[in-house]
Write a protein that holds these residues in place. Structure first.
Motif, mmCIF file in Angstrom:
data_model
loop_
_atom_site.group_PDB
_atom_site.id
_atom_site.type_symbol
_atom_site.label_atom_id
_atom_site.label_comp_id
_atom_site.label_asym_id
_atom_site.label_seq_id
_atom_site.Cartn_x
_atom_site.Cartn_y
_atom_site.Cartn_z
ATOM 1 N N LEU A 336 -69.043 -66.393 -8.166
ATOM 2 C CA LEU A 336 -69.406 -67.623 -8.427
ATOM 3 C C LEU A 336 -70.338 -67.809 -9.648
ATOM 4 C CD1 LEU A 336 -69.647 -68.972 -4.672
ATOM 5 C CD2 LEU A 336 -67.931 -69.629 -6.587
ATOM 6 N N LEU A 337 -71.309 -66.681 -9.408
ATOM 7 C CA LEU A 337 -72.259 -66.364 -10.652
ATOM 8 C C LEU A 337 -71.720 -66.528 -11.805
ATOM 9 C CD1 LEU A 337 -75.429 -66.152 -11.064
ATOM 10 C CD2 LEU A 337 -75.084 -63.528 -10.786
ATOM 11 N N MET A 338 -70.635 -65.647 -12.099
ATOM 12 C CA MET A 338 -69.988 -65.435 -13.277
ATOM 13 C C MET A 338 -69.459 -66.841 -13.882
ATOM 14 S SD MET A 338 -67.274 -62.891 -14.900
ATOM 15 C CE MET A 338 -68.303 -61.577 -15.126
ATOM 16 N N PHE A 339 -68.794 -67.590 -12.996
ATOM 17 C CA PHE A 339 -68.582 -69.025 -13.203
ATOM 18 C C PHE A 339 -69.529 -69.674 -13.826
ATOM 19 C CE2 PHE A 339 -68.471 -73.198 -11.476
ATOM 20 C CZ PHE A 339 -67.427 -73.847 -12.130
ATOM 21 N N ALA A 340 -70.834 -69.752 -13.085
ATOM 22 C CA ALA A 340 -71.685 -70.566 -13.501
ATOM 23 C C ALA A 340 -72.434 -70.088 -14.913
ATOM 24 C CB ALA A 340 -73.033 -70.295 -12.467
ATOM 25 N N THR A 341 -72.194 -68.912 -15.257
ATOM 26 C CA THR A 341 -72.925 -68.400 -16.686
ATOM 27 C C THR A 341 -71.700 -68.822 -17.512
ATOM 28 O OG1 THR A 341 -71.696 -66.353 -16.558
ATOM 29 C CG2 THR A 341 -74.131 -66.241 -15.739
ATOM 30 N N PHE A 342 -70.739 -69.164 -17.546
ATOM 31 C CA PHE A 342 -69.987 -69.522 -18.643
ATOM 32 C C PHE A 342 -70.059 -70.936 -19.010
ATOM 33 C CE2 PHE A 342 -66.829 -66.056 -17.491
ATOM 34 C CZ PHE A 342 -66.686 -65.453 -18.795
ATOM 35 N N LEU A 343 -70.597 -71.879 -18.150
ATOM 36 C CA LEU A 343 -70.623 -73.180 -18.481
ATOM 37 C C LEU A 343 -71.685 -73.682 -19.371
ATOM 38 C CD1 LEU A 343 -71.130 -74.578 -14.688
ATOM 39 C CD2 LEU A 343 -68.967 -74.420 -16.089
ATOM 40 N N GLY A 353 -80.035 -69.735 -27.833
ATOM 41 C CA GLY A 353 -79.375 -70.084 -26.535
ATOM 42 C C GLY A 353 -78.321 -69.317 -26.305
ATOM 43 N N TRP A 354 -77.651 -68.662 -27.416
ATOM 44 C CA TRP A 354 -76.520 -67.538 -26.926
ATOM 45 C C TRP A 354 -76.984 -66.526 -26.669
ATOM 46 C CZ3 TRP A 354 -71.553 -67.971 -26.233
ATOM 47 C CH2 TRP A 354 -70.758 -69.064 -26.588
ATOM 48 N N ILE A 355 -78.089 -65.928 -26.991
ATOM 49 C CA ILE A 355 -78.812 -64.883 -26.308
ATOM 50 C C ILE A 355 -79.132 -64.932 -24.751
ATOM 51 C CG2 ILE A 355 -80.964 -63.433 -26.364
ATOM 52 C CD1 ILE A 355 -81.040 -63.767 -29.386
ATOM 53 N N ILE A 356 -79.489 -66.116 -24.500
ATOM 54 C CA ILE A 356 -79.782 -66.546 -23.034
ATOM 55 C C ILE A 356 -78.589 -66.632 -22.283
ATOM 56 C CG2 ILE A 356 -80.753 -68.318 -21.593
ATOM 57 C CD1 ILE A 356 -83.096 -68.996 -23.730
ATOM 58 N N CYS A 357 -77.763 -67.248 -22.722
ATOM 59 C CA CYS A 357 -76.387 -67.226 -22.234
ATOM 60 C C CYS A 357 -75.632 -65.880 -21.862
ATOM 61 C CB CYS A 357 -75.426 -68.110 -22.894
ATOM 62 S SG CYS A 357 -75.760 -69.879 -22.912
ATOM 63 N N ILE A 358 -75.858 -65.149 -22.665
ATOM 64 C CA ILE A 358 -75.331 -63.945 -22.664
ATOM 65 C C ILE A 358 -76.223 -62.986 -21.914
ATOM 66 C CG2 ILE A 358 -74.481 -61.694 -23.877
ATOM 67 C CD1 ILE A 358 -72.645 -64.135 -24.448
ATOM 68 N N PHE A 359 -77.380 -63.213 -21.694
ATOM 69 C CA PHE A 359 -78.214 -62.565 -20.855
ATOM 70 C C PHE A 359 -77.928 -62.709 -19.474
ATOM 71 C CE2 PHE A 359 -82.082 -62.515 -18.030
ATOM 72 C CZ PHE A 359 -82.495 -61.336 -18.041
ATOM 73 N N LEU A 360 -77.623 -63.921 -19.089
ATOM 74 C CA LEU A 360 -77.200 -64.507 -17.774
ATOM 75 C C LEU A 360 -75.859 -63.782 -17.399
ATOM 76 C CD1 LEU A 360 -78.404 -68.068 -17.747
ATOM 77 C CD2 LEU A 360 -79.575 -65.997 -16.622
ATOM 78 N N ILE A 363 -75.889 -60.340 -16.258
ATOM 79 C CA ILE A 363 -76.235 -60.256 -14.766
ATOM 80 C C ILE A 363 -74.998 -60.300 -13.967
ATOM 81 C CG2 ILE A 363 -77.432 -61.334 -13.051
ATOM 82 C CD1 ILE A 363 -79.786 -61.920 -14.965
ATOM 83 N N SER A 364 -74.267 -61.263 -14.315
ATOM 84 C CA SER A 364 -73.201 -61.370 -13.459
ATOM 85 C C SER A 364 -72.008 -60.245 -13.880
ATOM 86 C CB SER A 364 -72.468 -62.726 -13.714
ATOM 87 O OG SER A 364 -71.839 -63.052 -15.071
ATOM 88 N N LEU A 365 -71.926 -59.910 -15.136
ATOM 89 C CA LEU A 365 -70.978 -58.758 -15.311
ATOM 90 C C LEU A 365 -71.483 -57.778 -14.604
ATOM 91 C CD1 LEU A 365 -68.623 -57.682 -17.217
ATOM 92 C CD2 LEU A 365 -70.512 -57.400 -18.729
ATOM 93 N N GLY A 366 -72.743 -57.182 -14.517
ATOM 94 C CA GLY A 366 -73.003 -56.282 -13.815
ATOM 95 C C GLY A 366 -72.698 -56.116 -12.244
ATOM 96 N N GLY A 367 -73.022 -57.116 -11.858
ATOM 97 C CA GLY A 367 -72.219 -57.378 -10.317
ATOM 98 C C GLY A 367 -70.815 -57.270 -10.010
ATOM 99 N N GLN A 368 -70.074 -58.027 -11.265
ATOM 100 C CA GLN A 368 -68.703 -57.734 -10.812
ATOM 101 C C GLN A 368 -68.109 -56.626 -11.147
ATOM 102 O OE1 GLN A 368 -66.275 -59.914 -9.990
ATOM 103 N NE2 GLN A 368 -66.340 -61.986 -10.876
ATOM 104 N N TRP A 369 -68.728 -55.818 -12.020
ATOM 105 C CA TRP A 369 -68.412 -54.458 -12.458
ATOM 106 C C TRP A 369 -68.865 -53.535 -11.382
ATOM 107 C CZ3 TRP A 369 -68.972 -52.783 -18.171
ATOM 108 C CH2 TRP A 369 -68.542 -51.826 -18.464
ATOM 109 N N VAL A 459 -62.182 -67.789 -13.385
ATOM 110 C CA VAL A 459 -63.055 -66.994 -12.385
ATOM 111 C C VAL A 459 -63.132 -67.802 -11.080
ATOM 112 C CG1 VAL A 459 -65.254 -66.234 -12.127
ATOM 113 C CG2 VAL A 459 -64.149 -65.709 -14.094
ATOM 114 N N LEU A 460 -63.415 -69.156 -11.154
ATOM 115 C CA LEU A 460 -63.546 -69.939 -10.254
ATOM 116 C C LEU A 460 -62.458 -69.871 -9.372
ATOM 117 C CD1 LEU A 460 -65.346 -72.069 -8.610
ATOM 118 C CD2 LEU A 460 -64.394 -73.832 -10.236
#
Length: 489
Positions: A336-343, A353-360, A363-369, A459-460
């Motif tokens: 669900l976190l990864m879904f939210a980061t794509f929006l 803006g893209w740096i912030i998006c990719i930072f978030l 975080i989700s990628l680390g969790g999924q991985w 992902v959702l």
């Protein structure tokens, strides 16, 4: 009370030294060093730099995916069915295959970018040589996939047997997540400093960097893959005790793919992998056309944002996972976190803006991985209880078979997004593209479709299905572990 405490303390003790955990985790660094570069540059190189028509590019990836449909499960089946001479004599089962596969894999990546320069460079040359370029593309993709499968299936299959305890599996996976994302970002950053859309030869130099660096990562991870004396003795005595591998291949395929627990695990992982593959392949399109940076300088900042998010979050994911002790719940949270980061990626246009998006996203990628290997370990423990055998290669082979459709899914989504929004191949800068198309805004929206919109939906859907139908609770997992101890497997 003391008995319970002793049991808990035993569960929390490590069977392997810390350096083994780190070395085994470096397998992900080696893998991502290659696969990140493959995902980021391959389609873009052949479509936007070489100028191969989109329909040829998608056909190549569909052939690649069809080969995956045979290669991965069949390779897993063969690995379990046949006993090699080195296993009979010395007890080594996975390690020799890991060495062979990884070295061949290093060379296979390089040849993808060795397509002769004399075949492209002008529109006339591409038209005249498109079938040669297409053949080179297809053949090198098939070699790449086959060698990767030999390495990947065996290295993954070693994980649940070498690390039997939940606690140790999570620690090893923490290392794998940290080092894997580090390898991914290093791949992006270092090759990004070399690859330049205006100079096709720069992609060959970037591939040579990937080729050379891979041998360094190989040295790091091979010690962790070495099979212990205890495992080798176990493998020596396992010859002639094959279970499912003695069944016909199609029956094995049916049994594995109709197992609901396995099917939900594969589906969840497919959603994450396909979404990340789309994001990975879209990175150069974002930098080139949305950020108007043909020299890739912003690439480094964007990937740095992802690295920061992943590095900060990975120790937290390890601690949270140990505390929660529920891999299913962790999967749902990270999904669900990864879904939210794509929006926000659907709308953002600035570099900041893209740096912030990719930072978030990092975080989700680390969790999924992080959560995937322990969850797969739970599934394989459950399967071993049912069958009475440890045959990981079969299941990793079929998981990879399904996940590799993510490459076809990626190619299809990108191609359809480009074909329906007017993207014109062979235009490696925003200025060139603007001059070549009728509606540049529609083209840019097409890039957002394959960068964020489709990945978010995928992902959702996969996370919600996993939430509803995956049934391995912490209680069932603990019960399976006790049964495996009784069975001695």
């Amino acid at each position: 009370m003391s008995d319970i405490q002793d049991k808990q303390n035993t569960e929390l003790t490590f069977e392997h030294k810390r350096w083994v955990h780190a070395s085994f985790g470096a397998r992900d660094m080696f893998s991502q060093w290659h696969t990140a570069a493959f995902g980021a540059y391959t389609i873009f190189f052949y479509e936007s730099v070489v100028g191969l028509p989109s329909q040829f590019a998608i056909a190549a990836f569909l052939i690649f995916s069809l080969w995956n449909a045979v290669n991965d499960p069949l390779m897993g089946y063969i690995m379990e069915k046949f006993t090699m001479p080195w296993q009979r004599k010395w007890g080594f089962r996975r390690f020799p295959w890991i060495v062979i596969g990884s070295i061949l894999f290093i060379f296979s990546y390089l040849i993808i970018f060795l397509v002769p320069f004399g075949w492209f460079g002008t529109e006339a040359l591409v038209v005249a040589n498109k079938w040669k370029i297409f053949a080179w593309y297809v053949i090198t993709l098939l070699i790449y996939d086959t060698t990767f499968t030999i390495f990947d299936i065996n290295s993954q299959s070693l994980f649940p047997e070498k690390f039997a305890k939940q606690y140790e599996r999570r620690v090893v996976t923490g290392w794998g997540t940290f080092l894997g994302i580090l390898g991914l970002v290093l791949s992006f950053v270092l090759t990004g400093l070399i690859a330049d859309q205006n100079f096709p030869e720069s992609y060959r130099k970037a591939a040579l960097l990937t080729f050379g660096g891979a041998f360094f990562f190989l040295i790091l991870f091979l010690p962790g893959m070495y099979e212990s004396k205890q495992l080798r003795e176990k493998y020596k005595h396992s010859e002639g005790t094959k279970g499912q591998a003695n069944e016909p291949f199609l029956k094995v395929a049916k049994d594995i793919l109709t197992d609901r627990t396995m099917a939900m695990k594969i589906l969840f992982y497919f959603g994450y992998q396909a979404a990340v593959a789309l994001m990975n392949a879209s990175a150069l399109y974002i930098v080139t056309y949305i950020l108007d940076d043909p020299e890739n300088e912003s690439f480094i900042f964007i990937m740095g944002g992802m690295l920061a998010g992943a590095l900060i979050s990975t120790p937290l994911w390890v601690r949270i996972s140990q505390r929660v002790n529920n891999n299913k719940k962790m999967c749902i949270v990270t999904g669900l976190l990864m879904f939210a980061t794509f929006l926000p990626m659907i709308f953002v246009s600035s570099l900041v803006g893209w740096i912030i998006c990719i930072f978030l996203f990092g975080i989700s990628l680390g969790g999924q991985w992080f959560i995937n290997p322990p969850t797969m370990g739970d599934v394989l423990d459950s399967v071993a209880v049912k069958t009475g055998k440890r045959e990981q290669s079969l299941y990793y082979g079929f998981q990879t078979f399904v996940i590799r459709f993510g490459e076809a899914f990626k190619a299809v989504v990108i191609a359809l997004a480009h074909l329906t929004t007017g993207f014109q191949e062979g235009n490696p800068t925003l200025t060139d593209m603007t001059n070549a198309v009728d509606n540049i805004n529609l083209v840019l929206f097409g890039i957002r479709i394959h960068t964020a919109i489709v990945p978010a939906l995928l992902v959702l859907v996969c996370t919600l299905l996993f939430w509803k139908y995956y049934d391995l609770t912490p209680e069932k997992i603990k019960e399976n572990r006790l049964k495996l101890d009784e069975l001695g497997i």
